[in-house]
Design an enzyme around this catalytic site. Structure first.
Site, mmCIF file in Angstrom:
data_model
loop_
_atom_site.group_PDB
_atom_site.id
_atom_site.type_symbol
_atom_site.label_atom_id
_atom_site.label_comp_id
_atom_site.label_asym_id
_atom_site.label_seq_id
_atom_site.Cartn_x
_atom_site.Cartn_y
_atom_site.Cartn_z
ATOM 1 N N ASN A 14 -0.678 -0.659 7.775
ATOM 2 C CA ASN A 14 0.484 -0.087 7.063
ATOM 3 C C ASN A 14 0.455 1.439 7.118
ATOM 4 O O ASN A 14 1.499 2.078 7.255
ATOM 5 C CB ASN A 14 0.503 -0.571 5.611
ATOM 6 C CG ASN A 14 1.090 -1.968 5.496
ATOM 7 O OD1 ASN A 14 2.287 -2.145 5.651
ATOM 8 N ND2 ASN A 14 0.247 -2.946 5.271
ATOM 9 N N LEU A 84 -6.876 -2.094 -2.402
ATOM 10 C CA LEU A 84 -7.200 -3.317 -3.150
ATOM 11 C C LEU A 84 -7.875 -3.068 -4.484
ATOM 12 O O LEU A 84 -8.416 -3.990 -5.090
ATOM 13 C CB LEU A 84 -8.059 -4.243 -2.272
ATOM 14 C CG LEU A 84 -7.375 -4.701 -0.986
ATOM 15 C CD1 LEU A 84 -8.278 -5.611 -0.188
ATOM 16 C CD2 LEU A 84 -6.049 -5.408 -1.302
ATOM 17 N N ASN A 101 3.678 0.703 -3.897
ATOM 18 C CA ASN A 101 2.748 -0.247 -3.273
ATOM 19 C C ASN A 101 3.515 -1.225 -2.401
ATOM 20 O O ASN A 101 4.676 -1.531 -2.664
ATOM 21 C CB ASN A 101 1.992 -1.025 -4.371
ATOM 22 C CG ASN A 101 1.037 -2.064 -3.802
ATOM 23 O OD1 ASN A 101 0.205 -1.757 -2.939
ATOM 24 N ND2 ASN A 101 1.180 -3.302 -4.249
ATOM 25 N N HIS A 103 3.443 -5.126 -1.148
ATOM 26 C CA HIS A 103 2.809 -6.423 -1.433
ATOM 27 C C HIS A 103 3.312 -7.425 -0.393
ATOM 28 O O HIS A 103 4.528 -7.505 -0.159
ATOM 29 C CB HIS A 103 3.147 -6.889 -2.851
ATOM 30 C CG HIS A 103 2.530 -8.211 -3.184
ATOM 31 N ND1 HIS A 103 1.167 -8.352 -3.393
ATOM 32 C CD2 HIS A 103 3.061 -9.445 -3.272
ATOM 33 C CE1 HIS A 103 0.906 -9.630 -3.620
ATOM 34 N NE2 HIS A 103 2.034 -10.312 -3.549
HETATM 35 C C1 GRF Z 1 -1.830 -6.448 4.297
HETATM 36 O O1 GRF Z 1 -1.581 -7.831 4.138
HETATM 37 C C2 GRF Z 1 -1.090 -5.678 3.223
HETATM 38 O O2 GRF Z 1 0.159 -6.229 2.898
HETATM 39 C C3 GRF Z 1 -1.994 -5.845 2.062
HETATM 40 O O3 GRF Z 1 -3.292 -5.592 2.621
HETATM 41 C C4 GRF Z 1 -3.304 -6.135 3.964
HETATM 42 C C5 GRF Z 1 -3.939 -5.182 4.936
HETATM 43 O O4 GRF Z 1 -3.161 -4.034 5.039
HETATM 44 N N1 GRF Z 1 -1.633 -4.962 0.976
HETATM 45 P P1 GRF Z 1 -3.567 -2.826 6.057
HETATM 46 O O5 GRF Z 1 -3.630 -3.405 7.447
HETATM 47 O O6 GRF Z 1 -4.918 -2.302 5.615
HETATM 48 O O7 GRF Z 1 -2.456 -1.834 5.906
#
Ligand code: GRF
Length: 194
Positions: A14, A84, A101, A103
């Site tokens: 992301n 997280l 955020n 989700h």
């Molecule tokens: C993804 O599923 C995102 O939606 C969730 O964490 C996972 C990994 O995200 N919040 P990223 O590749 O570290 O951005």
């Protein structure tokens, strides 16, 4: 431009979507800092590859250290992208309206405490939902509880595994929604200040 920090914990796809859309979708946010609560998060490598300051902050006094770093870097806008760690009500209240955020589900479905990463897609498949997607929302004291900014639906297909579904939700929803939301909210913050 609004000085922006992206908080991460993992692979940073992301974050990468945001970085790739600078100058194409994102014009009002200056991605000035990436912060991870995981030392080995590949997202920190992505920051380094793009010449952006990346910092690991350990759990001990995490929020105190985070707030000090955000102030040092004159950050005005915080984006949680695969981040997280649950932030305290005090912290989210301080940043109300300036923290968002992503989700990986259509809130209010499949969200809340324990609903993160693959767990979300496992629950979608276990329930037999035919449609899922992603949501960008403001962050408040409730896990995934803040006001919704944008959502995008994604089909669940026969034979989907959690991994296949996660990838589709990322490609077809998360990586599109988040850069657009970053621009939308950065513009709001910029206009409110000026
Ligand atoms: C993804 O599923 C995102 O939606 C969730 O964490 C996972 C990994 O995200 N919040 P990223 O590749 O570290 O951005």
């Amino acid at each position: 431009m609004v000085k922006t920090a992206v908080l991460v914990s993992g692979g940073g796809t992301n974050l990468q979507a945001i970085l790739d859309k600078r100058g194409k979708v994102i014009f009002s946010a200056d991605i000035a800092l990436v912060v991870s609560n995981k030392k080995d998060a590949y997202a920190l490598e992505r920051a380094a590859q793009n010449g952006i300051r990346g910092e690991f902050i350990s759990s001990k006094n995490f929020e105190e250290k985070l707030q000090a770093l955000l102030e040092e870097c004159k950050i005005e806008f915080v984006v949680l992208a695969g981040f997280l760690k649950i932030l305290s009500p005090e912290f989210t209240a301080k940043w109300a309206g300036r923290i968002i955020n992503i989700h990986p589900a259509l809130i209010p479905s499949f969200c809340g405490v324990g609903m993160y990463g693959l767990h979300v897609h496992e629950a979608v498949l276990a329930y037999g939902a035919k449609v899922t997607g992603a949501t960008v929302h403001y962050v408040n004291e409730v896990a995934d509880g803040g006001r919704i900014i944008s959502q995008k639906a994604v089909e669940v297909l026969e034979g989907d595994t959690p991994e296949i579904l996660q990838r589709r939700v990322m490609e077809q929803a998360e990586w599109i929604l988040l850069p657009n939301a970053v621009e939308q909210v950065a513009k709001l913050i910029e206009n409110k200040v000026k």
